[in-house]
Design an enzyme around this catalytic site. Structure first.
Site, PDB file in Angstrom:
ATOM      1  N   LYS A  19      27.912  53.741  -3.926  1.00  0.00           N
ATOM      2  CA  LYS A  19      26.531  53.286  -3.397  1.00  0.00           C
ATOM      3  C   LYS A  19      25.751  52.811  -4.532  1.00  0.00           C
ATOM      4  O   LYS A  19      25.456  51.336  -4.407  1.00  0.00           O
ATOM      5  CB  LYS A  19      25.893  54.283  -2.669  1.00  0.00           C
ATOM      6  CG  LYS A  19      24.649  54.167  -1.969  1.00  0.00           C
ATOM      7  CD  LYS A  19      24.028  55.155  -1.283  1.00  0.00           C
ATOM      8  CE  LYS A  19      22.497  54.959  -0.740  1.00  0.00           C
ATOM      9  NZ  LYS A  19      21.469  54.488  -1.716  1.00  0.00           N
ATOM     10  N   ASP A 114      11.922  51.065   6.035  1.00  0.00           N
ATOM     11  CA  ASP A 114      13.016  52.064   6.125  1.00  0.00           C
ATOM     12  C   ASP A 114      12.578  53.509   6.228  1.00  0.00           C
ATOM     13  O   ASP A 114      11.365  53.747   6.182  1.00  0.00           O
ATOM     14  CB  ASP A 114      14.340  51.877   5.628  1.00  0.00           C
ATOM     15  CG  ASP A 114      14.287  52.425   4.113  1.00  0.00           C
ATOM     16  OD1 ASP A 114      13.175  52.821   3.664  1.00  0.00           O
ATOM     17  OD2 ASP A 114      15.000  52.072   3.415  1.00  0.00           O
TER      18      ASP A 114
HETATM   19  N1  EPU Z   1       8.761  47.875  -4.939  1.00  0.00           N
HETATM   20  C1  EPU Z   1       7.793  47.156  -4.870  1.00  0.00           C
HETATM   21  N2  EPU Z   1       8.093  45.817  -4.825  1.00  0.00           N
HETATM   22  C2  EPU Z   1       9.390  45.422  -5.127  1.00  0.00           C
HETATM   23  C3  EPU Z   1      10.379  46.293  -5.514  1.00  0.00           C
HETATM   24  C4  EPU Z   1      10.120  47.574  -5.280  1.00  0.00           C
HETATM   25  O1  EPU Z   1       6.704  47.393  -4.539  1.00  0.00           O
HETATM   26  O2  EPU Z   1       9.683  44.238  -5.715  1.00  0.00           O
HETATM   27  C5  EPU Z   1       8.509  49.355  -4.873  1.00  0.00           C
HETATM   28  C6  EPU Z   1       9.455  50.068  -3.591  1.00  0.00           C
HETATM   29  O3  EPU Z   1       8.564  49.804  -2.564  1.00  0.00           O
HETATM   30  C7  EPU Z   1       9.372  51.527  -4.022  1.00  0.00           C
HETATM   31  C8  EPU Z   1       9.291  51.574  -5.742  1.00  0.00           C
HETATM   32  O4  EPU Z   1       8.951  50.088  -5.852  1.00  0.00           O
HETATM   33  O5  EPU Z   1       8.293  52.147  -3.746  1.00  0.00           O
HETATM   34  C9  EPU Z   1      10.986  51.612  -6.190  1.00  0.00           C
HETATM   35  O6  EPU Z   1      11.798  50.983  -5.618  1.00  0.00           O
HETATM   36  P1  EPU Z   1      13.025  50.382  -6.406  1.00  0.00           P
HETATM   37  O7  EPU Z   1      13.223  48.776  -6.397  1.00  0.00           O
HETATM   38  O8  EPU Z   1      13.215  50.942  -7.848  1.00  0.00           O
HETATM   39  O9  EPU Z   1      14.217  51.043  -5.540  1.00  0.00           O
HETATM   40  P2  EPU Z   1      15.446  49.983  -4.920  1.00  0.00           P
HETATM   41  O10 EPU Z   1      16.266  49.390  -6.079  1.00  0.00           O
HETATM   42  O11 EPU Z   1      15.017  49.520  -3.510  1.00  0.00           O
HETATM   43  C10 EPU Z   1      17.213  51.929  -5.624  1.00  0.00           C
HETATM   44  C11 EPU Z   1      18.068  52.891  -5.074  1.00  0.00           C
HETATM   45  C12 EPU Z   1      17.417  54.090  -4.517  1.00  0.00           C
HETATM   46  C13 EPU Z   1      16.562  54.765  -5.289  1.00  0.00           C
HETATM   47  C14 EPU Z   1      15.588  53.662  -5.997  1.00  0.00           C
HETATM   48  C15 EPU Z   1      14.801  54.509  -7.092  1.00  0.00           C
HETATM   49  C16 EPU Z   1      20.014  51.795  -4.446  1.00  0.00           C
HETATM   50  C17 EPU Z   1      20.879  51.060  -3.397  1.00  0.00           C
HETATM   51  N3  EPU Z   1      18.999  52.180  -4.017  1.00  0.00           N
HETATM   52  O12 EPU Z   1      16.592  51.597  -4.544  1.00  0.00           O
HETATM   53  O13 EPU Z   1      18.435  54.992  -3.581  1.00  0.00           O
HETATM   54  O14 EPU Z   1      15.946  55.636  -4.610  1.00  0.00           O
HETATM   55  O15 EPU Z   1      16.504  52.714  -6.700  1.00  0.00           O
HETATM   56  O16 EPU Z   1      15.585  54.901  -8.086  1.00  0.00           O
HETATM   57  O17 EPU Z   1      20.512  51.562  -5.424  1.00  0.00           O
HETATM   58  C18 EPU Z   1      19.185  56.589  -2.418  1.00  0.00           C
HETATM   59  O18 EPU Z   1      20.371  56.517  -2.991  1.00  0.00           O
HETATM   60  O19 EPU Z   1      19.000  57.793  -1.637  1.00  0.00           O
HETATM   61  C19 EPU Z   1      18.243  55.586  -2.682  1.00  0.00           C
HETATM   62  C20 EPU Z   1      17.325  55.402  -1.865  1.00  0.00           C
END
Ligand code: EPU
Length: 416
Positions: A19, A114
């Site tokens: 994932k 979500d």
């Molecule tokens: N955020 C912003 N602006 C952006 C991007 C992110 O405000 O442009 C905020 C998000 O809203 C959130 C925070 O930054 O509050 C962290 O988001 P991040 O971008 O780091 O998360 P992600 O890339 O969407 C991945 C994992 C998540 C994991 C997070 C943090 C995948 C597919 N998903 O999500 O995994 O929680 O990083 O480590 O890699 C899970 O596996 O259960 C899962 C949700």
């Protein structure tokens, strides 16, 4: 369906990180016009969705083995990432960077919020714009184009995993040097950068807060092998913590789980590295500790729901603070249905440990919430039924089978 059982015991091989690493490397395979083979990529439903996204974009993608996916991105990539796929899996957004870099245009449905938060994309957009892309959201689609991407210095407000990945995979074919400051440092990013470098990319500093990418003219398709899934490993360690017992996990690196291991140690477990994985022992009721989630190397938000399950039956009171997502405590009401004593207030939860939970039907709202409820069932009298188990299947390979291999009384009905 979970019933309490004897302490856990046995050895389990942890699956590849299909994932959180596999989906990203699948998207990055779009960068190279050729055939990429991804190994240690077991079937989880999020990876299936990403395979469908690549097909919708014009790549040929096949599962070529139980643990192997092959992508042929030789042809023109002219399609779009449709809403019905993006809405099922937000990481679909990771195709934006590679598509812009290779095709200079991309059309990707805009994901909504979500079950764990609003999840904005502003940092993805600002970074790509700094590199010369023109982005707009029209009728629910992100429409992006550029004449060419150019290297830029991008400072992220927050070390976002997704934004770091999208910018890294866009910059690798840009003209000039890109520097991402305050980059996410998760091991999955290091894994992605290593893959891109094997393709001929020039990425240095992945795993630190400053990543520098020297753009190259083209990349070659290569094979890649996914790292062991640190989140699955942490989940199984916590299963051992809640049920007691002695287990060994193979195919995962303890240094990817340092903060979790430290917290489990403070709670009274013994956890140590083995040549190929991790050994853990839990002999008594755990002690409560406070936990605050943070980007890597902090305590990962993905472990938080399982940690709350563990704390719900620990000795004492703990304060859990969620710093990454704005709505990740939805599962707490389900734990309280099982007799837990947890109060939430904004980003905080106060978890008062009770000696035992009481089995009940509960509903999973996301992948980690589902895993947490299964773990809670191990410490609950009677039977716990976790509904909507499809959420668990998004990120775990044969979760119930692995728990059964450790002696837990967990069964699942196909398709439920
Ligand atoms: N955020 C912003 N602006 C952006 C991007 C992110 O405000 O442009 C905020 C998000 O809203 C959130 C925070 O930054 O509050 C962290 O988001 P991040 O971008 O780091 O998360 P992600 O890339 O969407 C991945 C994992 C998540 C994991 C997070 C943090 C995948 C597919 N998903 O999500 O995994 O929680 O990083 O480590 O890699 C899970 O596996 O259960 C899962 C949700």
């Amino acid at each position: 369906m979970v019933r309490p059982g004897p302490p856990l015991s046995g050895v389990v091989r942890v699956s590849g990180a299909a994932k959180n690493s596999g989906c990203k490397q699948l998207a990055a395979a779009l960068l190279a016009p050729g055939v990429t083979v991804i190994r240690n990529a077991p079937p989880v439903s999020d990876l299936d969705v990403m395979m469908d996204v690549l097909r919708a974009l014009g790549a040929a993608v096949e599962r070529t083995g139980d643990e192997e996916v092959t992508v042929d991105a030789s042809g023109p990539l002219e399609g779009e990432a449709p809403y019905e796929l993006v809405t099922r899996m937000r990481a679909s957004i990771n195709v934006l960077g590679p598509l812009l870099a290779r095709c200079r245009r991309a059309r990707v449905a805009m994901p909504g919020g979500d079950n764990i938060g609003s999840r904005k994309l502003d940092m993805h957009f600002r970074g790509l714009e700094a590199m010369g892309a023109d982005l707009s959201v029209v009728h629910g689609f992100i429409e992006a184009r550029c004449d060419r991407l150019y290297g830029a210095r991008v400072v992220l407000d927050f070390p976002s995993v997704g934004a770091t990945e999208n910018l890294l995979t866009a910059a690798v074919l840009a003209k000039g040097t890109t520097v991402i400051e305050n980059a996410a440092r998760e091991p999955e990013i290091t894994d992605l950068a290593a893959f891109v470098n094997r393709m001929g990319g020039q990425v240095i500093g992945a795993g630190t807060s400053t990543i520098e990418i020297d753009g190259v003219e083209e990349l070659l398709a290569v094979d890649t092998e996914l790292m062991g899934d640190r989140i699955e490993a942490g989940t199984l360690l916590m299963a051992c913590g809640i049920a007691g017992g002695e287990i060994e996990l193979q195919g995962v690196r303890l240094e990817h789980l340092e903060m979790v291991v430290m917290k489990l140690g403070e709670m009274g477990m013994r956890v140590s590295p083995t040549p190929d994985g991790i050994w853990a022992l839990a002999t008594k009721r755990l002690q409560s500790v406070d936990i605050a989630t943070l980007p890597y190397p902090g305590f990962a938000t993905d472990f938080m729901p399982m940690a709350v399950a563990l704390l719900s039956v620990a000795d004492g009171t703990a304060i859990v603070t969620e710093n990454v997502f704005d709505a990740r405590f939805g599962f707490v009401d389900e734990l309280n249905r099982m007799g837990a004593d947890i109060r939430t207030e904004g980003r905080h939860a106060v978890v008062r440990g009770v000696p035992r939970l009481s089995g009940a039907p509960v509903r999973a709202s996301d992948v980690r919430a589902g895993a947490a409820l299964v773990l809670a069932g191990l410490a609950a009298d009677g039977e716990t039924t976790v509904l909507d188990r499809r959420h668990v299947d998004r990120g775990y390979v044969d979760f119930t089978g692995k728990l059964r291999a450790l002696g837990a009384d967990v069964t699942s009905a196909e398709g439920e």
